[in-house]
Design a protein around this motif. Structure first.
Motif, PDB file in Angstrom:
ATOM      1  N   PHE A  27       0.840  -1.196   0.000  1.00 24.58           N
ATOM      2  CA  PHE A  27       0.000   0.000   0.000  1.00 24.58           C
ATOM      3  C   PHE A  27       0.877   1.250   0.000  1.00 24.58           C
ATOM      4  CE2 PHE A  27      -2.248  -3.419   2.240  1.00 24.58           C
ATOM      5  CZ  PHE A  27      -3.385  -3.506   1.460  1.00 24.58           C
ATOM      6  N   PRO A  28       0.372   2.356  -0.555  1.00 25.15           N
ATOM      7  CA  PRO A  28      -0.994   2.580  -1.080  1.00 25.15           C
ATOM      8  C   PRO A  28      -1.241   1.984  -2.469  1.00 25.15           C
ATOM      9  CG  PRO A  28       0.280   4.555  -1.343  1.00 25.15           C
ATOM     10  CD  PRO A  28       1.161   3.595  -0.595  1.00 25.15           C
ATOM     11  N   THR A  29      -0.176   1.610  -3.176  1.00 26.98           N
ATOM     12  CA  THR A  29      -0.352   0.965  -4.473  1.00 26.98           C
ATOM     13  C   THR A  29       0.764  -0.056  -4.637  1.00 26.98           C
ATOM     14  OG1 THR A  29      -0.601   1.306  -6.860  1.00 26.98           O
ATOM     15  CG2 THR A  29       1.051   2.637  -5.729  1.00 26.98           C
ATOM     16  N   CYS A  30       0.610  -0.918  -5.633  1.00 23.62           N
ATOM     17  CA  CYS A  30       1.589  -1.993  -5.820  1.00 23.62           C
ATOM     18  C   CYS A  30       1.860  -2.162  -7.309  1.00 23.62           C
ATOM     19  CB  CYS A  30       1.060  -3.297  -5.220  1.00 23.62           C
ATOM     20  SG  CYS A  30       2.155  -4.710  -5.454  1.00 23.62           S
ATOM     21  N   HIS A  31       3.116  -1.932  -7.703  1.00 20.00           N
ATOM     22  CA  HIS A  31       3.448  -2.007  -9.126  1.00 20.00           C
ATOM     23  C   HIS A  31       3.380  -3.438  -9.652  1.00 20.00           C
ATOM     24  CE1 HIS A  31       7.311  -3.175  -7.311  1.00 20.00           C
ATOM     25  NE2 HIS A  31       7.602  -3.732  -8.478  1.00 20.00           N
ATOM     26  N   LEU A  32       3.370  -4.427  -8.746  1.00 20.12           N
ATOM     27  CA  LEU A  32       3.289  -5.826  -9.173  1.00 20.12           C
ATOM     28  C   LEU A  32       1.863  -6.240  -9.536  1.00 20.12           C
ATOM     29  CD1 LEU A  32       5.657  -7.379  -6.478  1.00 20.12           C
ATOM     30  CD2 LEU A  32       6.187  -6.905  -8.870  1.00 20.12           C
ATOM     31  N   VAL A  37      -4.788   0.321  -8.806  1.00 17.39           N
ATOM     32  CA  VAL A  37      -4.415   1.696  -9.158  1.00 17.39           C
ATOM     33  C   VAL A  37      -4.021   2.505  -7.929  1.00 17.39           C
ATOM     34  CG1 VAL A  37      -5.198   3.836 -10.239  1.00 17.39           C
ATOM     35  CG2 VAL A  37      -5.908   1.616 -11.180  1.00 17.39           C
ATOM     36  N   ASP A  38      -4.836   2.429  -6.867  1.00 13.12           N
ATOM     37  CA  ASP A  38      -4.576   3.294  -5.711  1.00 13.12           C
ATOM     38  C   ASP A  38      -5.405   2.796  -4.525  1.00 13.12           C
ATOM     39  OD1 ASP A  38      -3.521   5.307  -4.233  1.00 13.12           O
ATOM     40  OD2 ASP A  38      -4.806   6.888  -5.030  1.00 13.12           O
ATOM     41  N   SER A  39      -5.069   3.308  -3.338  1.00  8.17           N
ATOM     42  CA  SER A  39      -5.862   3.021  -2.143  1.00  8.17           C
ATOM     43  C   SER A  39      -5.710   4.176  -1.176  1.00  8.17           C
ATOM     44  CB  SER A  39      -5.410   1.717  -1.481  1.00  8.17           C
ATOM     45  OG  SER A  39      -4.098   1.842  -0.978  1.00  8.17           O
ATOM     46  N   GLU A  40      -6.728   4.402  -0.367  1.00  3.32           N
ATOM     47  CA  GLU A  40      -6.668   5.449   0.647  1.00  3.32           C
ATOM     48  C   GLU A  40      -7.251   4.933   1.954  1.00  3.32           C
ATOM     49  OE1 GLU A  40      -9.371   8.750   0.375  1.00  3.32           O
ATOM     50  OE2 GLU A  40     -10.534   7.742  -1.199  1.00  3.32           O
ATOM     51  N   VAL A  41      -6.659   5.353   3.059  1.00  2.00           N
ATOM     52  CA  VAL A  41      -7.139   4.958   4.383  1.00  2.00           C
ATOM     53  C   VAL A  41      -8.315   5.847   4.759  1.00  2.00           C
ATOM     54  CG1 VAL A  41      -6.554   4.777   6.817  1.00  2.00           C
ATOM     55  CG2 VAL A  41      -4.867   4.118   5.084  1.00  2.00           C
ATOM     56  N   LEU A  42      -9.447   5.219   5.093  1.00  2.00           N
ATOM     57  CA  LEU A  42     -10.639   5.969   5.490  1.00  2.00           C
ATOM     58  C   LEU A  42     -10.708   6.145   6.998  1.00  2.00           C
ATOM     59  CD1 LEU A  42     -13.298   4.293   3.154  1.00  2.00           C
ATOM     60  CD2 LEU A  42     -11.961   6.370   2.744  1.00  2.00           C
ATOM     61  N   HIS A  53      -4.915  -3.515  15.844  1.00  2.00           N
ATOM     62  CA  HIS A  53      -4.873  -2.379  14.921  1.00  2.00           C
ATOM     63  C   HIS A  53      -5.879  -2.628  13.806  1.00  2.00           C
ATOM     64  CE1 HIS A  53      -2.380   0.294  11.988  1.00  2.00           C
ATOM     65  NE2 HIS A  53      -3.349   0.974  12.575  1.00  2.00           N
ATOM     66  N   ASN A  54      -6.784  -1.687  13.612  1.00  2.00           N
ATOM     67  CA  ASN A  54      -7.842  -1.834  12.609  1.00  2.00           C
ATOM     68  C   ASN A  54      -7.720  -0.722  11.577  1.00  2.00           C
ATOM     69  OD1 ASN A  54     -10.902  -1.024  11.792  1.00  2.00           O
ATOM     70  ND2 ASN A  54     -10.685  -3.227  12.017  1.00  2.00           N
ATOM     71  N   VAL A  55      -7.732  -1.113  10.275  1.00  2.00           N
ATOM     72  CA  VAL A  55      -7.618  -0.146   9.177  1.00  2.00           C
ATOM     73  C   VAL A  55      -8.719  -0.401   8.157  1.00  2.00           C
ATOM     74  CG1 VAL A  55      -6.168   0.759   7.324  1.00  2.00           C
ATOM     75  CG2 VAL A  55      -5.110  -0.020   9.459  1.00  2.00           C
ATOM     76  N   GLN A  56      -9.412   0.662   7.757  1.00  2.00           N
ATOM     77  CA  GLN A  56     -10.405   0.573   6.691  1.00  2.00           C
ATOM     78  C   GLN A  56      -9.883   1.351   5.487  1.00  2.00           C
ATOM     79  OE1 GLN A  56     -14.371   1.582   7.870  1.00  2.00           O
ATOM     80  NE2 GLN A  56     -14.305   0.313   9.712  1.00  2.00           N
ATOM     81  N   ARG A  57      -9.839   0.685   4.340  1.00  2.00           N
ATOM     82  CA  ARG A  57      -9.316   1.292   3.121  1.00  2.00           C
ATOM     83  C   ARG A  57     -10.361   1.252   2.020  1.00  2.00           C
ATOM     84  NH1 ARG A  57      -4.697  -1.802   4.614  1.00  2.00           N
ATOM     85  NH2 ARG A  57      -2.850  -0.508   5.054  1.00  2.00           N
ATOM     86  N   ARG A  58     -10.146   2.140   1.073  1.00  2.00           N
ATOM     87  CA  ARG A  58     -10.910   2.095  -0.177  1.00  2.00           C
ATOM     88  C   ARG A  58      -9.897   1.887  -1.295  1.00  2.00           C
ATOM     89  NH1 ARG A  58     -14.780   6.714  -2.950  1.00  2.00           N
ATOM     90  NH2 ARG A  58     -16.618   5.400  -2.808  1.00  2.00           N
ATOM     91  N   CYS A  59     -10.097   0.819  -2.070  1.00  2.00           N
ATOM     92  CA  CYS A  59      -9.149   0.452  -3.116  1.00  2.00           C
ATOM     93  C   CYS A  59      -9.748   0.722  -4.488  1.00  2.00           C
ATOM     94  CB  CYS A  59      -8.772  -1.024  -2.990  1.00  2.00           C
ATOM     95  SG  CYS A  59      -8.043  -1.448  -1.392  1.00  2.00           S
ATOM     96  N   VAL A 192      -9.864  -3.761  25.205  1.00  2.00           N
ATOM     97  CA  VAL A 192     -11.132  -3.570  24.503  1.00  2.00           C
ATOM     98  C   VAL A 192     -11.324  -2.113  24.132  1.00  2.00           C
ATOM     99  CG1 VAL A 192     -13.627  -3.784  24.705  1.00  2.00           C
ATOM    100  CG2 VAL A 192     -12.150  -5.551  25.683  1.00  2.00           C
ATOM    101  N   THR A 193     -10.937  -1.195  25.029  1.00  2.00           N
ATOM    102  CA  THR A 193     -11.098   0.219  24.749  1.00  2.00           C
ATOM    103  C   THR A 193     -10.184   0.631  23.606  1.00  2.00           C
ATOM    104  OG1 THR A 193     -11.520   0.560  27.083  1.00  2.00           O
ATOM    105  CG2 THR A 193     -11.049   2.511  25.762  1.00  2.00           C
ATOM    106  N   THR A 194     -10.665   1.474  22.723  1.00  2.00           N
ATOM    107  CA  THR A 194      -9.869   1.881  21.567  1.00  2.00           C
ATOM    108  C   THR A 194      -9.664   3.383  21.568  1.00  2.00           C
ATOM    109  OG1 THR A 194     -11.797   2.217  20.170  1.00  2.00           O
ATOM    110  CG2 THR A 194     -10.871  -0.005  20.210  1.00  2.00           C
ATOM    111  N   LYS A 195      -8.579   3.779  20.967  1.00  2.00           N
ATOM    112  CA  LYS A 195      -8.342   5.213  20.796  1.00  2.00           C
ATOM    113  C   LYS A 195      -8.245   5.491  19.311  1.00  2.00           C
ATOM    114  CE  LYS A 195      -3.296   4.915  21.098  1.00  2.00           C
ATOM    115  NZ  LYS A 195      -2.090   5.409  21.761  1.00  2.00           N
ATOM    116  N   PRO A 196      -8.847   6.549  18.828  1.00  2.00           N
ATOM    117  CA  PRO A 196      -8.845   6.837  17.394  1.00  2.00           C
ATOM    118  C   PRO A 196      -7.500   7.363  16.934  1.00  2.00           C
ATOM    119  CG  PRO A 196      -9.949   8.582  18.585  1.00  2.00           C
ATOM    120  CD  PRO A 196      -9.615   7.535  19.594  1.00  2.00           C
ATOM    121  N   VAL A 197      -7.136   6.988  15.718  1.00  2.00           N
ATOM    122  CA  VAL A 197      -5.953   7.543  15.079  1.00  2.00           C
ATOM    123  C   VAL A 197      -6.394   8.575  14.048  1.00  2.00           C
ATOM    124  CG1 VAL A 197      -3.932   7.026  13.684  1.00  2.00           C
ATOM    125  CG2 VAL A 197      -4.633   5.449  15.489  1.00  2.00           C
ATOM    126  N   CYS A 198      -7.426   8.189  13.255  1.00  2.00           N
ATOM    127  CA  CYS A 198      -7.971   9.160  12.305  1.00  2.00           C
ATOM    128  C   CYS A 198      -9.420   9.479  12.622  1.00  2.00           C
ATOM    129  CB  CYS A 198      -7.885   8.603  10.884  1.00  2.00           C
ATOM    130  SG  CYS A 198      -6.188   8.397  10.315  1.00  2.00           S
TER     131      CYS A 198
END
Length: 664
Positions: A27-32, A37-42, A53-59, A192-198
């Protein structure tokens, strides 16, 4: 229809943490991956102790689809939503993704999982599955399905290569170790408790279903090169068998043969495989090599045998059909004895394939058969002999598909086309393509026998130096048996089974009664549902159910039985459940093709009734017709008939305690 795919387990011989480091470089993209084409972290979240660690992306994907289809659809790119949940404490990464574009027309759902190898903590496992449901797509549903299948197959193939590329890149950079996560001293005890990054979304813990999968290296080593979709079919059919046959499943090589025989159509392969498994159980074919002893007449006059292997390592079977007295063998042994001998040959062939797979270090799943027809004449076209041959072909085709790799037919005489015309319609088209036919001495030239078999193992009657196959000869008429003797022999051969068969009609269950004298005995059962769906019950009664009484006016049983006479009803229709008899096991619904084993420890002496009842779908209309009328009505509809094959046994209380002590 929803299409499902399951990949085998991929194993990276690197620690989980290092694989995760390589994964993040995609990520965010892979030439292989040109279409990526692209990805962004939502959104991104992390637990307070940093373990989850939890990540939501749009590809953004540029799908390899025809320009016309893209123009009709009105899009250039396809967007996917992906959610990753990395648990550093458990050393797992779960990935769930689905399409956003055309989600009202096409639903694509994919699950991936990385985890530490259960037997080697320094290795990492990867598993991938997906489902595709095309509801509508401007009339191009079939095209879209093919594109999706192509993209999925490509992604599976490229996935491991990409991770290994980045692992090599890390190694070149001098990164060969990533430390494992450990909790900090001041971290809170709860994660269990989480803290936001974005942002502050809800932390999602995905739990992928645990599915029995196969290691990719194992598939290549023992099963051969398979496409990702073929691998998926094998894994899914294997999983279905584990769920429906209570762990009693055939080897992967055996399952794969049935899939290949039906061009990897899962439903068709499952149907013929289940029929074959039932047949094998009923006739105890798994024990044939240990229990079957060839009659002396076969040892003296049967002109066939196993002989080394061909150039590809396949076991080689040689049959001198032209020298065989088929009429004499049929008259001396009977059709079923010959069939059983041929089955033992096929079972031996399966065993030799396994051995050669180990010896040659590559998958060998079939054998080569060499048939010499010198001496074939009109006496071989004796009608009962041809009938026996067709019967053998029918059974072998149904139960040993894709076991014949090549059939070399040598020295075919003029009468051969007549025999070929008789038997070829009964041979599967894919099998016929494996036949190579040589007339006269044509087998000695280019493209002949030496292309397939090493010179040193060619038998003497074909110009070689090996003397292995007996010449046969005419079976003495003194060994011939009467028609009655042969009929009794045929019956005894195929009734030597512990299993019984029964038909189950709508309104006419099949019942078996067992009398228990000692409490704490154990009733065991083992049955296969050969046709239709049934419900299995176990009842207890203090009084004995009476067998059907004969009508004195007509001398027949008063209850209706199936044409085969194998349907028995014992519970009187006047009996009341809860008063005259009671249910001691919860009803078990069993679907066609399932194999069921179970047991019940009895609490009281008396009579226990095992019952198989026709399964009526919920919502279907019920009637108050008398049992006989209901049976007569059901007989008019073939779909109201089920068939089961069963075996029951009672273990006495003393024997059961002895077994329990031995097991413990």
């Amino acid at each position: 229809m929803v299409q499902k795919y399951q990949s085998p387990i991929r194993v990276y011989k690197h620690p989980f943490e290092l694989v995760m480091e390589a994964y993040e470089r995609r990520f965010p993209t892979c030439h292989l991956i040109p279409m990526f084409v692209d990805s962004e972290v939502l959104e991104e979240t992390e637990s307070e102790d940093g373990s989850v660690h939890n990540v939501q992306r749009r590809c953004k994907l540029d799908v390899d689809a025809p320009r016309l289809l893209k123009r009709i659809a009105g899009v250039d790119y396809v967007y996917f939503s992906q959610e990753n949940t990395l648990n550093k404490r458990e050393r797992t990464l779960h990935i769930e993704s689905h399409n956003e574009t055309f989600s009202n027309r096409v639903i694509i759902h994919e699950l991936c999982s990385y985890s530490a190898h259960p037997e080697n903590e320094d290795w990492t496992c990867f598993e991938q599955s997906a489902s595709l449901d095309i509801k509508s797509f401007f009339g191009f549903e079939s095209t879209v399905e093919k594109i999706a299948m192509k993209q999925y197959a490509s992604s599976i193939k490229k996935g491991k290569e990409i991770i290994e590329f980045y692992l090599n890149q890390l190694e070149e950079e001098g990164i060969s170790h990533v430390p494992r996560w450990t909790p900090s001293l001041d971290a809170p005890s709860s994660s269990v408790t989480t803290k936001p990054v974005c942002a502050t979304p809800k932390l999602l813990q995905l739990e992928l279903p645990v599915t029995p999968a196969l290691d990719a290296d194992y598939i290549k080593r023992y099963l051969g090169d398979l496409t990702p979709l073929q691998e998926s079919c094998l894994i899914r059919l294997r999983q279905w068998l584990q769920e429906s046959h209570k762990g009693k499943i055939p080897k992967d090589e055996h399952i794969l043969r049935f899939l290949r025989a039906r061009d990897f159509n899962m439903e068709k392969a499952r149907e013929i495989l289940c029929q074959s498994l039932t047949w094998r159980k009923q006739h105890q074919v798994d024990y044939l090599l240990e229990t079957w002893t060839s009659p002396q007449v076969l040892s003296d006059y049967y002109t066939g045998g196993w002989h080394h292997h061909d150039k590809e390592g396949r076991p080689l079977y040689i049959l001198r059909l032209g020298q065989m007295d088929t009429k004499g063998l049929v008259r001396a042994l009977g059709e079923e004895s010959l069939l059983r001998h041929v089955l033992s040959i096929n079972e031996e062939g399966l065993r030799r394939c396994e051995e050669n797979t180990k010896v040659f270090g590559r998958p060998i799943s079939c054998w080569t058969c060499l048939v010499d027809l010198e001496g074939l004449n009109m006496r071989h076209l004796w009608r009962p002999g041809v009938k026996a041959l067709l019967r053998i072909i029918e059974v072998v085709e149904a139960n040993y598909p894709e076991t014949l790799g090549r059939l070399l037919i040598l020295r075919a005489p003029r009468v051969f086309p007549v025999l070929w015309t008789l038997v070829s319609p009964f041979i599967d088209e894919n099998t016929r393509k494996k036949f190579l036919i040589y007339a006269g001495n044509d087998y000695q030239g280019p493209g002949g026998l030496l292309d397939y078999i090493d010179k040193e193992v060619i038998p003497d009657f074909l110009g070689g130096e090996c003397m292995v196959i007996p010449e046969g000869g005419l079976v003495p008429k003194s060994l011939y048996r009467t028609a009655e003797e042969l009929e009794n022999e045929d019956i005894s051969l195929w009734t030597e089974t512990i299993y019984q068969s029964a038909s189950v009609f709508k309104g006419a269950p099949h019942e078996v009664v067992l009398e228990i004298i000692d409490a704490a005995s154990v009733i065991t059962w083992d049955f296969d549902v050969c046709k239709g769906d049934v419900v299995f019950h176990l009842y207890h009664s203090k009084r004995a159910p009476q067998p059907p009484r004969k009508d004195p006016l007509v001398g027949q049983h008063s209850s209706i039985t199936t044409p085969g006479g194998n349907n028995v009803q014992l519970i009187d229709k006047s009996w009341t459940l809860g008063l005259d008899y009671s249910m001691v096991e919860s009803p078990l619904t069993c679907k066609e093709g399932e194999s069921v084993q179970g047991s019940h420890v009895t609490r009281w002496p008396g009579f226990y009734i095992l019952q198989w009842r026709f399964h009526t779908m919920p919502g279907s209309a019920s009637t108050n017709l008398p049992r006989v009328d209901d049976v007569l009505a059901s007989l008019q509809v073939s779909s109201h008939k089920c068939k089961v094959m069963y075996y029951t046994e009672v273990i006495g209380s003393e024997d059961f305690r002895l077994v329990a002590v031995c097991v413990s």
